[in-house]
Enzyme design. Structure first.
Site, PDB file in Angstrom:
ATOM      1  N   SER A 139      15.129  48.976  72.747  1.00 15.61           N
ATOM      2  CA  SER A 139      13.945  49.837  72.825  1.00 15.61           C
ATOM      3  C   SER A 139      14.303  51.120  73.545  1.00 15.61           C
ATOM      4  O   SER A 139      15.222  51.143  74.375  1.00 15.61           O
ATOM      5  CB  SER A 139      12.827  49.113  73.585  1.00 15.61           C
ATOM      6  OG  SER A 139      11.761  50.000  73.892  1.00 15.61           O
ATOM      7  N   TYR A 152       9.750  44.382  80.793  1.00 17.44           N
ATOM      8  CA  TYR A 152      10.137  44.700  79.412  1.00 17.44           C
ATOM      9  C   TYR A 152      11.295  45.697  79.416  1.00 17.44           C
ATOM     10  O   TYR A 152      12.295  45.518  78.706  1.00 17.44           O
ATOM     11  CB  TYR A 152       8.949  45.280  78.654  1.00 17.44           C
ATOM     12  CG  TYR A 152       9.258  45.665  77.235  1.00 17.44           C
ATOM     13  CD1 TYR A 152       9.373  44.703  76.241  1.00 17.44           C
ATOM     14  CD2 TYR A 152       9.436  47.006  76.877  1.00 17.44           C
ATOM     15  CE1 TYR A 152       9.660  45.056  74.921  1.00 17.44           C
ATOM     16  CE2 TYR A 152       9.723  47.370  75.568  1.00 17.44           C
ATOM     17  CZ  TYR A 152       9.828  46.389  74.599  1.00 17.44           C
ATOM     18  OH  TYR A 152      10.117  46.743  73.302  1.00 17.44           O
TER      19      TYR A 152
END
Length: 259
Positions: A139, A152
């Site tokens: 990501s 995350y």
């Protein structure tokens, strides 16, 4: 010649789009997901495109079952491409309080440990064949950690670090490693998300872009370019300026913790 591809997180979102993209006559797909009904729908769509499909309803935290399925699939269909895509995301607790422990552990175990557990059973077989492509879906949050998503961001940054190590280790074995850092992609994960999603791509567009770069042997894939360049410029700015930018433009909340 059959091209065999393994995709985790294949029951929805980007994983489903990647499965459909690779589905074609002569393709053998090993699809892993947690939702049996949606996984069956994706498998049917891929079979209609001419692919051989085997599925497994497995949580990537079940490393023993996952490894057994991948090794068995590889024995029948030597895997050319493995895509470690399964992932979850969550954020701070309501009121911007500390993330719950269960949510933190779920993100670390699924996003990082699950990806490692997906790829590891195939490394030695690929080394033996001196061929293979490993794709890690990380990501942009790995490159610019987000204040609203500490766990995350950490899980994806860890995946990037592991991928970079694989790049250095496996390049002489004929194995290509591609680290993918997407921005906002319209998937099922975006449902509980409340905030701006600048330059969001569809899952189908993202899948086609990723597959194209993997086919070319790219080591890094990051998109969309406006966000990538903002991150690169942000790395040159003082930390206080980066923090102000994130607070102004990338503030959000996620209603539900990671499952």
């Amino acid at each position: 010649m059959t091209q065999a591809v393994v995709v985790t997180g294949a029951s929805h979102g980007l994983g489903a789009a990647l499965a459909r993209h690779y589905a074609a006559p002569g393709a053998a797909l090993g699809l892993v997901g947690r939702n049996a009904a949606r996984l069956a729908e994706v498998a049917d769509a891929c079979r209609q495109r001419g692919a051989i499909v085997e599925t497994a309803e497995i949580d990537v935290r079940e490393t023993g079952r996952l490894g057994d399925f991948i090794r068995d699939f590889d024995a029948r269909h030597p895997v050319a491409v493995v895509i470690a895509n399964a992932g979850v995301e969550a954020g701070l607790a309501p009121g911007r309080r500390t993330e719950p422990d269960a949510s933190v552990l779920a993100q670390l175990r699924i996003n990082l440990e699950g990806a490692i557990a997906t790829v590891s059973p195939l490394i030695e077989p690929m080394r033996g064949r001196r061929a293979g492509r490993i794709v890690l879906i990380a990501s942009l949050a790995a490159l610019m950690p987000l204040a609203d998503q500490p766990a995350y961001s950490a899980s994806k940054a860890g995946l990037v670090a592991w991928g970079e190590a694989l790049l250095a280790w496996l390049r002489r074995d004929g194995i290509r490693v591609t680290i993918v850092c997407p921005g906002y992609v319209a998937t099922g994960m975006s449902g509980p998300y409340r905030g701006a999603r600048p330059f969001e791509w569809s899952a189908e567009r993202a899948a086609a872009h990723i597959a194209g770069r993997v086919a070319r042997g790219r080591a890094w894939v990051a998109f969309p370019w406006p966000l990538v360049w903002l991150i690169r410029l942000g790395r040159l700015a003082p930390r206080s300026v980066r923090a102000a930018f994130i607070d102004r433009f990338l503030r959000f909340e996620i209603d539900a913790p990671a499952a």
